[in-house]
Design an enzyme around this catalytic site. Structure first.
Site, PDB file in Angstrom:
ATOM      1  CB  SER A  45      -0.892   0.009   1.233  1.00  0.00           C
ATOM      2  OG  SER A  45      -1.762  -1.093   1.288  1.00  0.00           O
ATOM      3  N   GLY A 128      -5.366   5.555  10.685  1.00  0.00           N
ATOM      4  CA  GLY A 128      -5.375   4.116  10.873  1.00  0.00           C
ATOM      5  C   GLY A 128      -6.680   3.579  10.776  1.00  0.00           C
ATOM      6  CG  LEU A 192      -5.749  -5.122  -5.896  1.00  0.00           C
ATOM      7  CD1 LEU A 192      -4.205  -5.937  -6.004  1.00  0.00           C
ATOM      8  CD2 LEU A 192      -6.964  -6.238  -6.176  1.00  0.00           C
ATOM      9  CE  LYS A 252      -2.810  -3.370  -1.379  1.00  0.00           C
ATOM     10  NZ  LYS A 252      -4.102  -3.511  -0.737  1.00  0.00           N
ATOM     11  CG  HIS A 266      -4.198  -4.992   2.590  1.00  0.00           C
ATOM     12  ND1 HIS A 266      -4.156  -3.815   2.093  1.00  0.00           N
ATOM     13  CD2 HIS A 266      -4.430  -5.047   3.846  1.00  0.00           C
ATOM     14  CE1 HIS A 266      -4.708  -2.905   2.993  1.00  0.00           C
ATOM     15  NE2 HIS A 266      -4.643  -3.723   4.014  1.00  0.00           N
ATOM     16  CD  GLU A 369     -24.585  14.041  13.447  1.00  0.00           C
ATOM     17  OE1 GLU A 369     -24.055  13.148  12.742  1.00  0.00           O
ATOM     18  OE2 GLU A 369     -25.730  14.459  13.875  1.00  0.00           O
TER      19      GLU A 369
END
Lengths: 625, 625
Positions: A45, A128, A192, A252, A266, A369
């Site tokens: 990534s 994250g 991906l 990727k 991944h 919100e």
């Protein structure tokens, strides 16, 4: 700075595009190295976005890495926080960290965590949890345009998987609506996700069409064509009146056949990092000279410097939500750093009072919100002091953002109105019955629940000076003012409202139940059961000393709250008694059945938290063997 | 049914469009009446959509109000739940309620609450927190197309203010991606929110452009032109391959000059309801004959009917998240009502095991946790049994949806993986440290946290049979199997793992801390401090009897959890002891500092919840005076 550093500029002969390409490869190599050293992480990534970041660092980003607080600095946010190896590789390329630190990635004690956090001085916000970096970038960009009034730019690297998060679309909508041409979203469309292809794969047009409809300027490019990237950034900087999205088709795992464009790759280190590094052309030690930021002085609002809180007459009836608004206006008059945000309910939360007095520091976030909390987090990055308000029930919409704000070490003030069944007719969808539990379970939080207007005002003033995440829960209905104006209400304190040496039971309450508890104490006095009453307005931290003194005196405690039984005032009181000697007997009164609509009194009665119920429970406890 | 009912059909002479217009006026009048009787509510938000609902009821909706469980019924969801007066007026117009009940609106005990809830048998899901009805409608439509395989349609009335919620865009995206041509969103673009105009006002084109970009068929109309409305609904029904949005320009407060298109008129009854009713042409008693649904039998999946849970060998190391996936596969094999949803982390939560075995019953929701929960709520409306999984930390993203699912009386199973610091290197953004607090504070919830694979499997089986909202928290890392396959693990139970008459202290743990507690007990035995160990896998309801027996026996309790100190296992244990005689001394161990990255063991140690820390705390407590 790093011993192995070699100035890119020193390589005079190196053509610009070749330099960018080389830098991109270095960022890939360093991403592979970091993940290999850690034994985990997201190198693939990182590799897709390496060229996008290389070109940004070398020629577009304006940032003084020796002075991360420089108000002229641009802001670089990795919304796809799992690409942390790339971010840390970039920090090495600019000389901010050395290779040893790079290779400490994900190790215990290292500030190079699995996902970026502000333990690193160049990281504005922790990411994250996907879909948060862009909304927070919108907050920083709002600060740049409307508060600091400085020309810094906000660059946000986004993943394509996170475009499924609704919060991203709240951000796209709000950024266009507020004309944030200082914001650039760099979309790393690597096709991906974690387990499969994204919904739109490499169809960058699908994203471009959506974003144009949302009012953004869009540029579709090959994300590995460094000239195209450079041109796109130039175009973004030159675009006025709206934000720009650079929609980059990328691969990727780019550059390493083992992982390139392959599913199932991944979030894991490469199997053969040495081979991959060779394939990428080996380790490099290019050093980027990042453009210096301009010298800038942020805008300041004219303020009095002296706080004059509103004063309410004892015996009057005033809703604490209204006192919140009036106090916020006053705090804002004294301190120009204070800003307010609301989720299109400002006439319910009464942040409208602030908005009318300080319109330049009020931000209408509409019914979004998540974006509201994210904007507040973004603004505090630049030192502003945001108070964000909505119905307390609707703060649950943004729990992930509040949770992450704690990881971001953010200073954030939250106000939730319409607490509990006491709101009455609107019914359970509008009743906050879990907000105390939610906010207590936020790292380092302060949770406040005033019962009268003067107390609410004092607590708003305290919140303005409080670091970390603080929360005030306010009431819809008017309650009697019972404290004199100016009565100190420290965070962590409480108020003993009834106390006598003969007390046989203590009632601990907060908010609307304080008034019910006082009535209950009157009933109990008539019944010959003297009762102490404590207003535990600071639910976290809680006033352990006062509670333990009451336990020593009466040994029997009734807690009563307009909240579910779990995680609220009662649990906080029990926690204060854990491991105390002697332990009191504690009976918790709380809302246990699903409420409906009705008058506040009817609903308090039905929930068993009104004066009558308290008196009965306290008497039974006092008279128990 | 109602005494004053007059069949619309009886008025043979009445032209169709005049009939619709009259019905629209009746719905307005009844909205005004209901709010006037209540003294609160949202008549103006009802009046804007009255014609849209009138035409829907009379000619398009297929629904048997005498048999709301009829599988052939269409579904009508008011995503703008505050327009409840309009919904209840519609119920009167179809003869489902009488005028007396209409006028009980918002009164204590009435099932006509301020916002709709399934206390009314025709209401599928509670609304009132904006931006939820459409995502839940997507869930019902997914059930219609992919599970029930029936031709019923889902009609969702949406407000324009709620289009600011990101969850709406998660819904728009997912509905188009899954080709839900059985779904029609009716957008009531009345321009005015609670405090001001919406971002786009009456620019229906702004919405149409966005929705077309998202893959929807769009129809822009004047929302008070009944012929145009009728044509639009026909077009929606006739559109295949994608959902349709009827984007209707409307006037808030339509028909009453006092409030029509005026700011400041949101959420309050009219000042002069009698005059308004006169202006609207007076009270009417039209009765709509709603089209009957076709007789339909929902699809059923072939299943075994016999549950064969996976069996794990004692002593092996297996992650509870993996056991979750295997058990879910088994539960799905036995029971065809079981379906699974995941937020694009199915290889982390291990719902992928179910997905591979039962692909027709697996729903990939991509990274859109709000839509995931909403889809699950929508599916259970039709009797399916959804298990929705993601990282436990990311369930915080959907707290408002979970909260509202409880108001919806939904049967919902949630699985959150990657609990606490024990996940290791990924860092705090991925660590669930507040999920127990969050899920405990959900009305009627069950909260489970197994420590081994066989226990996890048993609990998954129990969840499949459990009503209400149940939650299982699973671990990333492999833990030793300590229970024999088939050991009963009832909800509300616990397991006493070490017990002796001489025990001087009890350690209460769950999940990963059970294994730390067992090691601690070994250390303590060596130190001459015999300790009881309880695996409190059912955090809610908690096994009060066993805990109290342990307190009677040892009088000193250490709780230990991989969670913040607030609202989790420790607080649940304290609650179990409230008002017990004698009260034990309780020491709570939990994660109190913000964790970083590191190995699981390092992080457990740093948090003070590993075996060493437990042993030290337990010894100190046992030896305290």
């Amino acid at each position: 700075m790093t011993p192995e550093g070699v100035d890119v500029d020193a390589n005079g002969a190196m053509q610009q595009s070749q330099r960018w390409a080389e830098l991109g490869q270095q960022l890939r190599v360093d991403s592979v190295r970091a993940a290999a050293a850690a034994g985990s992480g997201h190198p693939t990534s990182s590799m897709s976005a390496a060229d996008l970041i290389a070109v940004l660092l070398d020629g577009h980003l304006r940032y003084d890495f020796d002075d991360p607080a420089n108000p002229g600095n641009d802001h670089l946010i990795f919304s796809k926080g799992h690409a942390s190896p790339l971010l840390y590789a970039a920090y090495r390329a600019v000389g901010a960290i050395d290779v040893d630190e790079l290779l400490s990635f994900r190790k215990f004690g290292s500030r190079l965590e699995g996902h970026p956090t502000p333990r690193l001085p160049w990281v504005d916000v922790a990411t994250g949890s996907l879909g948060q970096g862009l909304p927070e970038g919108v907050g920083v960009a709002l600060a740049g345009r409307y508060l600091d009034r400085l020309p810094y730019r906000v660059w946000v690297l986004c993943g394509d998987s996170e475009l499924a998060e609704g919060s991203m679309w709240e951000a796209f909508e709000h950024a266009a609506f507020t004309q944030l041409d200082n914001l650039t979203a760099i979309l790393d469309i690597n096709r991906l996700g974690q387990t499969r292809a994204t919904r739109h794969g490499w169809d960058t047009g699908a994203y471009a069409e959506r974003l144009r409809a949302f009012g953004w300027h869009t540029i579709e490019i090959d994300g590995h064509d460094v000239e195209a990237i450079d041109k796109a950034y130039q175009e973004a900087v030159g675009t006025s009146g709206r934000p720009t999205a650079v929609i980059a088709r990328t691969v990727k795992g780019k550059g390493v056949a083992e992982v390139e464009n392959r599913e199932g790759m991944h979030g894991k280190p490469l199997e053969d990092p040495e081979g991959a590094i060779r394939e990428l052309g080996g380790v490099r030690d290019l050093r980027v000279q990042v453009l210096s930021p301009p010298r800038e002085v942020p805008f300041h609002f004219q303020t009095t410097g002296e706080l004059e809180l509103p004063r309410f007459e004892v015996g009057d009836k005033v809703a604490t939500r209204k006192a919140y608004g009036q106090a916020l206006e006053a705090v804002g008059a004294a301190n120009g750093q204070v800003v307010a945000l609301d989720g299109e309910v400002s006439n319910s939360t009464y942040s409208e009072i602030f908005a009318k007095a300080h319109p330049e520091r009020y931000f209408e976030m509409y019914i979004a919100e998540q974006q509201m909390i994210a904007a507040a987090v973004g603004m505090q990055v630049r030192g502003w002091r945001p108070f964000a308000s909505t119905f307390a029930a609707f703060l649950t919409r943004a729990f992930d953002f509040i949770r992450m704000a704690a990881v971001s070490r953010a200073d954030l003030r939250l106000s939730g109105s319409h607490a509990g069944v006491s709101i009455g007719e609107d019914g359970p969808s509008q009743m906050a019955l879990e907000d105390l539990a939610m906010l207590r379970a936020v790292h380092g939080s302060v949770v406040l629940h005033p019962c009268d207007a003067n107390q609410a005002a004092e607590l708003v003033a305290a919140m303005a000076e409080q670091s970390g995440i603080s929360y005030i829960r306010t009431l819809r209905g008017a309650t009697p003012v019972i404290y004199q104006p100016g009565t100190p209400m420290p965070i962590g304190g409480s108020q003993v409202l009834r106390s006598n040496d003969s007390d046989r039971v203590t009632i601990v309450a907060a908010g609307v139940t304080v008034h019910e508890a006082l009535k209950a104490a009157d009933h109990l006095a008539e019944r010959g059961v003297p009762a102490r009453v404590i207003d535990c307005y600071s639910v976290k931290p809680i006033d352990t000393a006062t509670l333990r003194a009451a336990a020593d005196a009466t040994s029997r405690i009734v807690t009563v709250e307009d909240h579910w039984p779990e995680g609220g005032l009662g649990d906080a009181v029990l926690d204060a008694f854990a491991d105390s000697r002697p332990m009191p007997r504690v009976v918790k009164l709380a809302v246990s059945g699903m409420p409906g609509s009705g008058k506040p009194d009817e609903l308090l009665r039905a929930a068993g938290i009104d004066a009558e119920a308290i008196a009965d429970a306290a008497q039974a406890l006092a008279e128990a063997p």
